[in-house]
Design a protein around this motif. Structure first.
Motif, PDB file in Angstrom:
ATOM      1  N   ALA A   1       0.884  -1.254  -0.032  1.00  0.00           N
ATOM      2  CA  ALA A   1       0.182  -0.030   0.066  1.00  0.00           C
ATOM      3  C   ALA A   1       0.891   1.119  -0.092  1.00  0.00           C
ATOM      4  CB  ALA A   1      -1.038   0.098   1.233  1.00  0.00           C
ATOM      5  N   ARG A   2       1.734   1.377   0.832  1.00  0.00           N
ATOM      6  CA  ARG A   2       2.800   2.432   0.967  1.00  0.00           C
ATOM      7  C   ARG A   2       3.413   2.341  -0.612  1.00  0.00           C
ATOM      8  NH1 ARG A   2       1.026   5.002   5.032  1.00  0.00           N
ATOM      9  NH2 ARG A   2       1.843   4.657   6.923  1.00  0.00           N
ATOM     10  N   ARG A   3       3.953   1.441  -1.185  1.00  0.00           N
ATOM     11  CA  ARG A   3       4.786   1.662  -2.384  1.00  0.00           C
ATOM     12  C   ARG A   3       3.669   2.150  -3.294  1.00  0.00           C
ATOM     13  NH1 ARG A   3       7.519  -3.911  -3.877  1.00  0.00           N
ATOM     14  NH2 ARG A   3       7.499  -2.871  -5.929  1.00  0.00           N
ATOM     15  N   LEU A   4       2.168   1.900  -3.435  1.00  0.00           N
ATOM     16  CA  LEU A   4       1.277   2.385  -4.553  1.00  0.00           C
ATOM     17  C   LEU A   4       1.140   3.784  -4.351  1.00  0.00           C
ATOM     18  CD1 LEU A   4      -1.332  -0.447  -4.057  1.00  0.00           C
ATOM     19  CD2 LEU A   4      -0.124   0.020  -6.039  1.00  0.00           C
ATOM     20  N   GLY A   5       1.061   4.281  -3.068  1.00  0.00           N
ATOM     21  CA  GLY A   5       1.165   5.769  -3.035  1.00  0.00           C
ATOM     22  C   GLY A   5       2.412   6.432  -3.376  1.00  0.00           C
ATOM     23  N   GLU A   6       3.351   5.858  -3.376  1.00  0.00           N
ATOM     24  CA  GLU A   6       4.844   6.480  -3.799  1.00  0.00           C
ATOM     25  C   GLU A   6       4.842   6.394  -5.258  1.00  0.00           C
ATOM     26  OE1 GLU A   6       7.505   4.094  -1.734  1.00  0.00           O
ATOM     27  OE2 GLU A   6       7.173   5.024   0.184  1.00  0.00           O
ATOM     28  N   SER A   7       4.448   5.400  -5.879  1.00  0.00           N
ATOM     29  CA  SER A   7       4.722   4.996  -7.323  1.00  0.00           C
ATOM     30  C   SER A   7       3.794   5.978  -8.161  1.00  0.00           C
ATOM     31  CB  SER A   7       4.281   3.628  -7.612  1.00  0.00           C
ATOM     32  OG  SER A   7       3.180   3.306  -7.604  1.00  0.00           O
ATOM     33  N   GLN A   8       2.404   6.345  -7.567  1.00  0.00           N
ATOM     34  CA  GLN A   8       1.400   7.277  -8.273  1.00  0.00           C
ATOM     35  C   GLN A   8       1.281   8.485  -7.620  1.00  0.00           C
ATOM     36  OE1 GLN A   8       1.575   4.618 -10.330  1.00  0.00           O
ATOM     37  NE2 GLN A   8      -0.258   5.207 -10.947  1.00  0.00           N
ATOM     38  N   HIS A   9       2.384   8.990  -6.910  1.00  0.00           N
ATOM     39  CA  HIS A   9       2.394  10.165  -6.319  1.00  0.00           C
ATOM     40  C   HIS A   9       1.157  10.730  -5.682  1.00  0.00           C
ATOM     41  CE1 HIS A   9       6.382  10.230  -8.133  1.00  0.00           C
ATOM     42  NE2 HIS A   9       5.879   9.880  -9.274  1.00  0.00           N
TER      43      HIS A   9
END
Length: 401
Positions: free
Chosen positions: A155-163
């Motif tokens: 979930a954290r990675r998704l936020g980072e990847s999609q800004h």
């Protein structure tokens, strides 16, 4: 710091007091990632004269949408269970036969972090394409310390990847894995509580959630989870009164929960407790629709008590395979009799309350995050009125966007 002045729009601030917070002929000034001016274009301070200007062609502008209840990260799918339900099996029968959440658990455990990111991205992108700027993502399909933490990392990675802003909820108290059959309290001792400690230590959880239901956990067991969350300083929320009335919403309100969600079987005592605590009622019409339920949440009682009502997709592989907040708004109106204004407040102002983020998002006000959605519509009601049609023109996420 970049500055931009948005002009020529119909502005729905979603502030309380007037319908939709509508303000025609408005301008919005953005400095960096914050709203620095809201008012008439010809009354903007002199300092905005040299800012970049963007003419929005008279389009409607709202806060970026907020999906405040999703299970976006998971492995596999449950299309076969969809068939089974249509053949007559109930949600509880499927769960007790080893399907439901447990089947998703197996697929999620087998998947790597990269696999889960790759699977979730199309669902997240579908939400972004409908104007979402913030999404909540729960764990709850790993059902072991290792795999619950894996889901939260994804979930954290998704936020980072999609800004974009991703808010996480630790939901290990979602279902009982087969290896703990009949041992709910042992599972809480060995998985839920130590996993919560680890999630807190790694800064992976923004809140703690649970499922209070006959096929999940009792109010007494949820209270143990919430007591531990309180010790760690983590806010709580709860899946409550979806299939029966166990008093989960009243329990959650007693802990000052951010929200109680589903609520089809919510009673008067639960409504009163939520009103007193300020707990948001998050309605999930996608699950109601998919499970072909017949008892709707007590919307009128919530209105009369002044309980804020949020709306979310509940995007998940079993009971709500829905990744469209616009369709969730329409369903909330057609199935639960919300007004279009209530539905839009449900995915903006009240969704922010359900995440504890009212001071930063959910309305268009000075100092708040410049997260906006620009729509090819003239009336705000069109956002809930249309079915299967996406009128988004663009998202604006800060002055550089």
């Amino acid at each position: 710091m970049p500055r931009k002045l948005l002009v020529n729009m119909r502005l729905a601030t979603m502030r309380e007091g007037t319908p939709y917070g509508l303000a025609d002929g408005s301008a919005v000034g953005i400095e960096g990632d914050r709203i620095a001016y809201v008012g008439k274009e010809d009354e903007a301070p002199a300092g905005w004269a040299n800012a970049e200007r963007e003419d929005l062609g008279g389009r409607l502008v709202t806060p970026a949408l907020i999906d405040c209840h999703t299970h976006l990260v998971f492995g596999g799918n449950r299309a076969r269970e969809f068939e089974m339900r249509l053949e007559g099996a109930s949600y509880e029968e499927i769960a007790r036969a080893g399907g439901g959440i447990v089947s998703t658990m197996e697929a999620t455990r087998e998947a790597s972090e990269d696999d889960l990111v790759e699977a979730a991205l199309p669902r997240l992108d579908a939400m972004i394409a409908e104007g979402v700027g913030t999404v909540e993502i729960k764990s709850g399909y790993g059902l072991s310390v290792e795999h619950e933490l894996k889901m939260l990392r994804v979930a954290r990675r998704l936020g980072e990847s999609q800004h974009m802003r991703v808010v996480t909820s630790y939901l290990a108290a979602h279902a009982l894995p087969p290896e703990y059959k009949g041992r709910h309290d042992v599972y809480i001792d060995e998985v839920v509580l130590p996993g919560m400690d680890a999630a807190k230590a790694e800064n992976l959880a923004d809140a703690v959630d649970g499922f209070c239901e006959g096929i999940a956990f009792s109010p007494e067991q949820i209270a143990r989870v919430f007591d531990h969350a309180r010790e760690l300083g983590l806010p709580v929320k709860l899946h409550a009164e979806q299939l029966s009335n166990l008093g989960g919403a009243k329990l959650a309100a007693g802990y000052g929960a951010l929200s109680a969600d589903h609520l089809e079987y919510l009673d008067e005592a639960g409504v009163k407790a939520m009103a007193e605590s300020g707990t948001v009622a998050t309605l999930l019409p996608g699950a109601f629709y998919t499970l072909r339920e017949t008892q709707a949440p007590p919307v009128q009682a919530l209105r009369e008590a002044g309980v804020p009502i949020a709306v979310a997709t509940d995007c998940n592989p079993g009971s709500s395979p829905l990744a469209s907040p616009l369709l969730a708004m329409n369903m909330a109106c057609t199935l639960f009799r919300l007004t279009p204004e209530e539905a839009l407040a449900g995915v903006t102002r009240n969704a922010a309350k359900a995440l504890g983020l009212s001071s930063d998002i959910g309305t268009i006000e000075l100092g708040k995050a410049a997260e906006l959605a620009v729509w090819n519509v003239s009336e705000p009601a069109e956002l809930a009125y249309r079915i299967g049609f996406n009128p988004l023109h663009k998202r604006i996420m800060g002055a550089a966007a």
